[in-house]
Design an enzyme around this catalytic site. Structure first.
Site, PDB file in Angstrom:
ATOM      1  N   SER A 110       0.836  -1.202   0.000  1.00 19.34           N
ATOM      2  CA  SER A 110       0.000   0.000   0.000  1.00 19.34           C
ATOM      3  C   SER A 110       0.866   1.246   0.000  1.00 19.34           C
ATOM      4  O   SER A 110       1.965   1.251   0.584  1.00 19.34           O
ATOM      5  CB  SER A 110      -0.858  -0.024   1.272  1.00 19.34           C
ATOM      6  OG  SER A 110      -1.490   1.219   1.468  1.00 19.34           O
TER       7      SER A 110
ATOM      8  N   TYR B 265      -2.243  -1.021  10.853  1.00 19.91           N
ATOM      9  CA  TYR B 265      -2.471  -1.560   9.507  1.00 19.91           C
ATOM     10  C   TYR B 265      -1.286  -1.205   8.599  1.00 19.91           C
ATOM     11  O   TYR B 265      -0.675  -2.057   7.966  1.00 19.91           O
ATOM     12  CB  TYR B 265      -3.778  -1.013   8.893  1.00 19.91           C
ATOM     13  CG  TYR B 265      -3.841  -1.289   7.407  1.00 19.91           C
ATOM     14  CD1 TYR B 265      -4.082  -2.573   6.937  1.00 19.91           C
ATOM     15  CD2 TYR B 265      -3.597  -0.278   6.469  1.00 19.91           C
ATOM     16  CE1 TYR B 265      -4.084  -2.852   5.567  1.00 19.91           C
ATOM     17  CE2 TYR B 265      -3.595  -0.544   5.110  1.00 19.91           C
ATOM     18  CZ  TYR B 265      -3.845  -1.831   4.665  1.00 19.91           C
ATOM     19  OH  TYR B 265      -3.833  -2.098   3.320  1.00 19.91           O
TER      20      TYR B 265
ATOM     21  N   LYS C 209       1.900  -3.588   6.816  1.00 18.54           N
ATOM     22  CA  LYS C 209       2.333  -3.651   5.404  1.00 18.54           C
ATOM     23  C   LYS C 209       3.844  -3.397   5.294  1.00 18.54           C
ATOM     24  O   LYS C 209       4.548  -4.055   4.531  1.00 18.54           O
ATOM     25  CB  LYS C 209       1.573  -2.626   4.562  1.00 18.54           C
ATOM     26  CG  LYS C 209       0.096  -2.947   4.384  1.00 18.54           C
ATOM     27  CD  LYS C 209      -0.133  -4.163   3.519  1.00 18.54           C
ATOM     28  CE  LYS C 209      -1.586  -4.552   3.444  1.00 18.54           C
ATOM     29  NZ  LYS C 209      -1.821  -5.854   2.796  1.00 18.54           N
TER      30      LYS C 209
HETATM   31  P1  NAD Z   1     -11.007  -7.129   1.113  1.00 16.30           P
HETATM   32  O1  NAD Z   1     -11.250  -7.115   2.591  1.00 16.30           O
HETATM   33  O2  NAD Z   1     -12.158  -6.981   0.217  1.00 16.30           O
HETATM   34  O3  NAD Z   1     -10.214  -8.471   0.714  1.00 16.30           O
HETATM   35  C1  NAD Z   1      -9.330  -9.120   1.609  1.00 16.30           C
HETATM   36  C2  NAD Z   1      -9.795 -10.557   1.706  1.00 16.30           C
HETATM   37  O4  NAD Z   1      -8.950 -11.281   2.592  1.00 16.30           O
HETATM   38  C3  NAD Z   1     -11.219 -10.687   2.263  1.00 16.30           C
HETATM   39  O5  NAD Z   1     -11.981 -11.467   1.373  1.00 16.30           O
HETATM   40  C4  NAD Z   1     -11.035 -11.384   3.599  1.00 16.30           C
HETATM   41  O6  NAD Z   1     -12.128 -12.230   3.911  1.00 16.30           O
HETATM   42  C5  NAD Z   1      -9.741 -12.148   3.372  1.00 16.30           C
HETATM   43  N1  NAD Z   1      -8.974 -12.464   4.577  1.00 16.30           N
HETATM   44  C6  NAD Z   1      -8.624 -11.639   5.600  1.00 16.30           C
HETATM   45  N2  NAD Z   1      -7.873 -12.301   6.488  1.00 16.30           N
HETATM   46  C7  NAD Z   1      -7.732 -13.567   6.035  1.00 16.30           C
HETATM   47  C8  NAD Z   1      -7.066 -14.714   6.523  1.00 16.30           C
HETATM   48  N3  NAD Z   1      -6.398 -14.702   7.676  1.00 16.30           N
HETATM   49  N4  NAD Z   1      -7.122 -15.859   5.791  1.00 16.30           N
HETATM   50  C9  NAD Z   1      -7.804 -15.900   4.625  1.00 16.30           C
HETATM   51  N5  NAD Z   1      -8.470 -14.844   4.126  1.00 16.30           N
HETATM   52  C10 NAD Z   1      -8.420 -13.688   4.822  1.00 16.30           C
HETATM   53  O7  NAD Z   1      -9.903  -6.011   0.811  1.00 16.30           O
HETATM   54  P2  NAD Z   1      -9.344  -5.482  -0.573  1.00 16.30           P
HETATM   55  O8  NAD Z   1      -9.675  -4.042  -0.661  1.00 16.30           O
HETATM   56  O9  NAD Z   1      -9.697  -6.384  -1.666  1.00 16.30           O
HETATM   57  O10 NAD Z   1      -7.786  -5.573  -0.279  1.00 16.30           O
HETATM   58  C11 NAD Z   1      -6.988  -6.651  -0.720  1.00 16.30           C
HETATM   59  C12 NAD Z   1      -5.560  -6.425  -0.253  1.00 16.30           C
HETATM   60  O11 NAD Z   1      -5.077  -5.198  -0.768  1.00 16.30           O
HETATM   61  C13 NAD Z   1      -5.416  -6.330   1.261  1.00 16.30           C
HETATM   62  O12 NAD Z   1      -4.206  -6.964   1.647  1.00 16.30           O
HETATM   63  C14 NAD Z   1      -5.328  -4.840   1.508  1.00 16.30           C
HETATM   64  O13 NAD Z   1      -4.626  -4.535   2.689  1.00 16.30           O
HETATM   65  C15 NAD Z   1      -4.573  -4.387   0.278  1.00 16.30           C
HETATM   66  N6  NAD Z   1      -4.821  -2.980  -0.062  1.00 16.30           N
HETATM   67  C16 NAD Z   1      -6.094  -2.525  -0.190  1.00 16.30           C
HETATM   68  C17 NAD Z   1      -6.328  -1.186  -0.479  1.00 16.30           C
HETATM   69  C18 NAD Z   1      -7.726  -0.638  -0.586  1.00 16.30           C
HETATM   70  O14 NAD Z   1      -7.885   0.578  -0.445  1.00 16.30           O
HETATM   71  N7  NAD Z   1      -8.747  -1.441  -0.832  1.00 16.30           N
HETATM   72  C19 NAD Z   1      -5.229  -0.328  -0.647  1.00 16.30           C
HETATM   73  C20 NAD Z   1      -3.942  -0.834  -0.524  1.00 16.30           C
HETATM   74  C21 NAD Z   1      -3.742  -2.160  -0.217  1.00 16.30           C
HETATM   75  C1  WQD Z   2      -9.574   9.473   0.863  1.00 10.81           C
HETATM   76  C2  WQD Z   2      -9.842  10.960   1.114  1.00 10.81           C
HETATM   77  C3  WQD Z   2     -10.247  11.484   3.422  1.00 10.81           C
HETATM   78  C4  WQD Z   2     -14.036   9.321   3.800  1.00 10.81           C
HETATM   79  C5  WQD Z   2      -6.944   4.538   2.996  1.00 10.81           C
HETATM   80  C6  WQD Z   2      -5.862   3.857   3.764  1.00 10.81           C
HETATM   81  C7  WQD Z   2      -4.783   3.410   2.842  1.00 10.81           C
HETATM   82  C8  WQD Z   2      -5.353   2.581   1.696  1.00 10.81           C
HETATM   83  C9  WQD Z   2      -6.511   3.228   1.030  1.00 10.81           C
HETATM   84  C10 WQD Z   2      -5.203   0.287   2.256  1.00 10.81           C
HETATM   85  C11 WQD Z   2      -9.134  11.486   2.378  1.00 10.81           C
HETATM   86  C12 WQD Z   2     -11.481  11.757   2.589  1.00 10.81           C
HETATM   87  C13 WQD Z   2     -12.864   9.860   3.298  1.00 10.81           C
HETATM   88  C14 WQD Z   2     -15.105  10.207   4.160  1.00 10.81           C
HETATM   89  C15 WQD Z   2     -13.748  12.076   3.483  1.00 10.81           C
HETATM   90  N1  WQD Z   2      -5.853   1.333   2.162  1.00 10.81           N
HETATM   91  N2  WQD Z   2     -12.724  11.210   3.155  1.00 10.81           N
HETATM   92  N3  WQD Z   2     -14.910  11.556   3.980  1.00 10.81           N
HETATM   93  O1  WQD Z   2      -7.233   7.564   3.715  1.00 10.81           O
HETATM   94  O2  WQD Z   2      -6.322   7.907   1.373  1.00 10.81           O
HETATM   95  O3  WQD Z   2      -6.378   5.658   2.324  1.00 10.81           O
HETATM   96  O4  WQD Z   2      -7.456   3.621   2.011  1.00 10.81           O
HETATM   97  O5  WQD Z   2      -4.007   0.151   2.134  1.00 10.81           O
HETATM   98  O6  WQD Z   2      -3.877   2.680   3.610  1.00 10.81           O
HETATM   99  O7  WQD Z   2      -5.328   4.759   4.725  1.00 10.81           O
HETATM  100  O8  WQD Z   2      -8.491   6.686   1.665  1.00 10.81           O
HETATM  101  O9  WQD Z   2     -10.829   6.664   0.968  1.00 10.81           O
HETATM  102  O10 WQD Z   2     -10.290   6.713   3.434  1.00 10.81           O
HETATM  103  O11 WQD Z   2      -9.867   8.732   2.046  1.00 10.81           O
HETATM  104  O12 WQD Z   2     -13.636  13.286   3.373  1.00 10.81           O
HETATM  105  O13 WQD Z   2     -16.169   9.786   4.647  1.00 10.81           O
HETATM  106  O14 WQD Z   2     -11.238  11.116   1.360  1.00 10.81           O
HETATM  107  O15 WQD Z   2     -10.088  12.446   4.428  1.00 10.81           O
HETATM  108  O16 WQD Z   2      -8.744  12.815   2.104  1.00 10.81           O
HETATM  109  P1  WQD Z   2      -7.065   7.081   2.345  1.00 10.81           P
HETATM  110  P2  WQD Z   2      -9.950   7.142   2.048  1.00 10.81           P
END
Ligand code: NAD
Ligand code: WQD
Length: 338
Positions: A125, A150, A154
């Site tokens: 991330s 979190y 990562k």
């Molecule tokens: P998500 O929660 O939809 O998908 C994650 C999946 O992992 C879920 O289906 C959950 O049930 C499963 N899971 C959690 N713990 C588990 C375990 N111990 N064993 C087996 N399954 C497990 O989330 P997502 O948005 O699809 O994210 C996928 C990956 O990408 C995650 O690692 C997340 O941290 C990373 N990521 C997401 C974002 C984002 O904003 N969505 C941003 C950066 C990184």
């Molecule tokens: C985006 C912008 C908020 C909600 C997070 C995690 C990051 C990554 C992605 C996993 C910001 C604003 C949001 C709301 C708002 N996840 N906001 N009202 O914070 O950039 O990233 O998700 O790895 O690790 O920190 O994403 O979508 O939460 O926020 O004003 O109800 O929207 O302040 O400026 P963020 P976000």
């Protein structure tokens, strides 16, 4: 290739499984379903016309279960999405996050090592950059300064993978740093389905639009940005999914440990997102400005040049695609997969 996808029923995982199937790969999914539904995979199979995805309800911390799975299959690579991702929850439950994300990844790597499966694509991330010294952010910028467990989980996993690769350079590892994934497959059949009130901006907007939430709170309008609201690199989830195929391809062509930003390179503000959503979808999003959210930064967007140079990947979808597809999914599935 025969690919194991952990967390493959989740948001990004299900979109990636879809692209893997379209590209002709054989896919096995494991997920403990703590934040997703197997319905996503049924729909992926329906969309692609490929009904041969194998699903196992399995936890990545279950070493015996993993060993059996690896013994029964001959995987070429693992794409590892499984993990917990709620920033606020991680502050309240740090041990759960470290155990699940860090412990789970270590267990997965041990099982891979035993089975001699040595290709791994990991979901990292942009949060690993903490508060960046400048934008756009390049991969060689310092990491650290994460403000929640979190993000720290990562960062720790990235370090573990680096150490692990140093110890045995037969491993091929891609650490993909996602920026802000949004949107859904254009069919509107799969998408993001948060369990509770969404923490992230786009699912909050779509739930306001569909009438499940009353109004959007915009966290801060006094940031040093063009309109005072936070700026992020929102990337269409389908572009992001394709980045994983590009990473597998890159590792096959040139083995090693690689790290790439997956972003568009363009920053949009929170107000840009609200206005684009209203314009493209013809739906009003009632909103108010509230205080800044703790831990938020003003601006975060990628320099995606390296991913383009080394993997030939770049995001192709536009802001309008992101807000349109997010709304198609939410409006057709007001209660998600339930
Ligand atoms: P998500 O929660 O939809 O998908 C994650 C999946 O992992 C879920 O289906 C959950 O049930 C499963 N899971 C959690 N713990 C588990 C375990 N111990 N064993 C087996 N399954 C497990 O989330 P997502 O948005 O699809 O994210 C996928 C990956 O990408 C995650 O690692 C997340 O941290 C990373 N990521 C997401 C974002 C984002 O904003 N969505 C941003 C950066 C990184
Ligand atoms: C985006 C912008 C908020 C909600 C997070 C995690 C990051 C990554 C992605 C996993 C910001 C604003 C949001 C709301 C708002 N996840 N906001 N009202 O914070 O950039 O990233 O998700 O790895 O690790 O920190 O994403 O979508 O939460 O926020 O004003 O109800 O929207 O302040 O400026 P963020 P976000």
């Amino acid at each position: 290739m025969k690919i194991l996808v952990t967390g493959g029923t989740g948001y990004i995982g299900s979109h990636t499984v879809l692209e893997l199937l379209l590209a002709g790969h054989e896919v096995t999914v494991i997920d403990n379903l703590c934040n997703s539904s197997p319905e996503s995979l049924r729909r992926v199979q329906n969309i692609t016309g490929r009904n041969d995805v194998t699903f196992h309800e399995l936890d990545i911390r279950d070493r015996d279960g993993l060993d059996k799975l690896f013994a029964d299959h001959d995987f070429d690579a693992v794409i590892h999405f499984a993990g917990l991702k709620a920033v606020g929850e991680s502050v309240a439950k740090p041990l759960e996050y470290y155990e699940n994300n860090v412990g789970g990844t270590v267990t997965l790597c041990q099982a891979m090592q035993q089975a001699e499966v040595k290709t791994l694509v990991f979901s990292s991330s942009a949060t690993v950059y903490g508060e960046p010294r400048s934008v756009p952010i390049r991969e060689d910028f310092p990491t650290g300064g994460t403000t929640n467990p979190y993000g720290t989980s990562k960062l720790m996993i990235e370090q573990i993978l680096e150490d692990f690769h140093r110890a045995d350079d037969a491993w091929n590892i891609a650490r993909l740093r996602y920026f802000n994934p949004v949107g859904a497959h254009e069919s509107g059949r799969i998408g993001e389905d948060p369990n509770d009130i969404p923490n992230n901006l786009m699912p909050y907007i779509t739930q306001v639009a569909v009438g499940k939430l009353r109004e959007l709170s915009i966290f801060g309008n006094d940031y040093p940005t063009k309109d005072g609201t936070g700026v992020r690199d929102f990337i269409h989830v389908v572009d992001l999914a394709k980045g994983h195929l590009a990473a597998l391809d890159r590792l096959a062509r040139k083995p090693g440990l690689v790290t790439y930003n997956l972003g568009t390179g363009t920053g949009y503000s929170v107000l840009d997102m609200v206005q684009a959503f209203e314009r493209v979808n013809g739906v009003k999003i009632p909103h108010k400005f509230t205080a800044r959210r703790e831990g938020d930064i003003a601006e975060c967007y990628a320099d995606p040049t390296l991913a383009k140079q080394e993997m030939g990947w770049q995001a192709e979808k536009t802001l309008d695609d992101m807000v349109r597809d997010a709304w198609t999914w939410q409006s057709q599935n007001p209660d998600g997969y339930k």
